[in-house]
Each structure stands twice: as C-alpha cells, then as structure tokens.
Scaffold this motif. Sequence first.
Motif, short mmCIF file in Angstrom:
data_model
loop_
_atom_site.label_atom_id
_atom_site.label_comp_id
_atom_site.label_asym_id
_atom_site.label_seq_id
_atom_site.Cartn_x
_atom_site.Cartn_y
_atom_site.Cartn_z
N ALA A 83 0.84 -1.21 0.00
CA ALA A 83 0.00 0.00 0.00
C ALA A 83 0.87 1.25 0.00
O ALA A 83 1.87 1.32 0.71
CB ALA A 83 -0.93 0.00 1.21
N SER A 84 0.49 2.23 -0.79
CA SER A 84 1.24 3.48 -0.86
C SER A 84 1.02 4.30 0.41
O SER A 84 0.03 4.13 1.13
CB SER A 84 0.81 4.30 -2.07
N MET A 85 1.96 5.21 0.67
CA MET A 85 1.83 6.05 1.86
C MET A 85 0.65 7.01 1.71
O MET A 85 0.05 7.42 2.70
CB MET A 85 3.12 6.83 2.08
N GLY A 86 0.30 7.38 0.48
CA GLY A 86 -0.87 8.24 0.29
C GLY A 86 -2.14 7.56 0.78
O GLY A 86 -2.96 8.19 1.48
N ARG A 87 -2.30 6.29 0.43
CA ARG A 87 -3.48 5.55 0.90
C ARG A 87 -3.45 5.38 2.42
O ARG A 87 -4.48 5.51 3.09
CB ARG A 87 -3.53 4.18 0.24
N ARG A 88 -2.29 5.07 2.95
CA ARG A 88 -2.19 4.83 4.39
C ARG A 88 -2.49 6.09 5.19
O ARG A 88 -3.23 6.05 6.19
CB ARG A 88 -0.81 4.29 4.72
N LYS A 181 -5.12 -2.99 3.74
CA LYS A 181 -5.26 -4.08 4.72
C LYS A 181 -3.94 -4.37 5.39
O LYS A 181 -2.88 -4.31 4.76
CB LYS A 181 -5.79 -5.35 4.04
N VAL A 182 -4.01 -4.71 6.68
CA VAL A 182 -2.83 -5.08 7.46
C VAL A 182 -2.79 -6.60 7.58
O VAL A 182 -3.79 -7.21 7.95
CB VAL A 182 -2.86 -4.43 8.87
N LEU A 239 2.54 -6.12 7.66
CA LEU A 239 2.76 -5.48 6.38
C LEU A 239 1.44 -4.88 5.92
O LEU A 239 0.38 -5.52 6.10
CB LEU A 239 3.27 -6.51 5.37
N VAL A 240 1.47 -3.70 5.36
CA VAL A 240 0.25 -3.05 4.87
C VAL A 240 0.22 -3.16 3.35
O VAL A 240 1.15 -2.72 2.67
CB VAL A 240 0.20 -1.56 5.30
N ILE A 241 -0.84 -3.77 2.84
CA ILE A 241 -0.94 -4.03 1.41
C ILE A 241 -2.20 -3.38 0.84
O ILE A 241 -3.12 -2.99 1.56
CB ILE A 241 -0.97 -5.54 1.10
N LYS A 242 -2.23 -3.29 -0.48
CA LYS A 242 -3.41 -2.81 -1.19
C LYS A 242 -4.30 -3.99 -1.49
O LYS A 242 -3.86 -5.00 -2.01
CB LYS A 242 -2.99 -2.11 -2.48
#
Length: 243
Positions: A83-88, A181-182, A239-242
């Motif tokens: 996941a991008s930092m913008g989304r996070r 999602k984490v 880990l945070v993913i899209k």
Amino acid sequence: MSFGDPNNPYGQQPQQPPQGQPGYGYPQQAPQGVPPQQGYGYPQQGAPQPGQPYGAYPQQQPGMMQANSGYINVPGLGTVQVASMGRRLGARALDGVVIGILYFIFSAIGVAGAMGAAESAEDCGSYMDPGYDACVNEASAGIIAIAFGSLLVFGLITLLYEWLMVAFVGATLGKMVLGVKVIKENTGQNPGLGGGFIRWIIPMVGAFVCIGQLLVYLSPFFDNSGKLQGWHDRAAGTLVIKK
C-alpha cells in the motif's frame, strides 16, 4: 570417381551441423522449456541451479520484493502490492474523523453529566444549612467522576476500534474505504490480538513523547527495504498491502 555435386568446386557434400547444436549461418533454436525472449547461448538471470533440468527457473522466495515494483511475495497470498503512503495516510485521516466523532459524542455526554451534577450542587441550599459542605463535595466528586469516566470510556472504545478491527479484520473503517489491509508478513493472515495490540500501543506510547506518535506514523518513509514498514509494523511483524 564422383565427388558429389559437380557444381561444388571442392567435390564434397556440404556438412550439416550436428543435431541439437547451432552452426554458423543456421538459425539458433532454444531448447524446449526455455522462453524464446530469453535467447539461447547467453547466461540469463535466474538460470537453473546445478541438478535442475534445463528450463526450470527458481521461483521468487516468500517475503522478497520485486525490484522497484512495489510488489512482494507473501505466503498464502502470492504476489501482492504494498500500500502506498498516500493511501495509508488517507486511511489514518478518515479514522481520525471517526474517532473525532466518537470524542464529540462522549464529550457531550460528559458535559451533560457535569451540568446535572452542578445543578445538584445548587440544590444543596445555603452554606449555613447543615450538611451543605457534604452535599457540595458529593456534587463536585460527581462532576470529576463523570469527566474521567467519559474519557476512560472514549479511550477504551478507540482502543477496541483500532486494536480489534485490525486484529480480526485487518482494517479499520478508514482502511476499508481506501482499500488498505494489514497482514502478518510471514503468513499473510490477519495480525491477531498480539500483532494488533503491538501495532496500536507503539504509536500510543509515542504520543507521550512530544511528536513521537506522528513520527511512528511517518516512519514507513524511513524504510529502505521497499516494504514501507513503520516501526510499529516491524515490531508487530505486519505489512500493509493494497486490497
């Protein structure tokens, strides 16, 4: 004596290259199992290891990043996008709105309770009346209890919101809206109670150290592995993913 083709000045039949080996002036063909775009006769990245059949290329190991692509291979999920930092940060902002609404609700409840306790203090009558001091002290204690009680309930709800939703769902409301999602990095599953709590408590501890909480949320920018793992992610193994 015949030496073959009379037009051949050397009187010999042209030699054919050995089967399976390219010769000069003959098109080269890749062995069966080798993709055409890789070519033949040149060393290729990811070549088979000794003992493996030709054309068998090792697959990417779990947890390894694909260089400069933002994708990672996770056990149980396969190749996923980080996941991008913008989304996070956007998801964090939406969660801040949700928590702000909860804070307003519980603050209103606390204020209403404190006003009710203050009215009770006014009903104590004159300070000359017997029991006036006890009545005022009781009303004041009620105001303090309501204020601390509302803050405690608010803190508990925010804890459960961030902790339990990440633990069992892998996402808060803000993360759901922005498709984030984490997961556990080594299994691809939801973080669980332990991972979710560690991931929540580290920013909260940072909140007591000046701008420590903000630094924790921005710490993925300092990760040079390409996984964008913050300090709380590394501690929790997440880990945070899209999605």
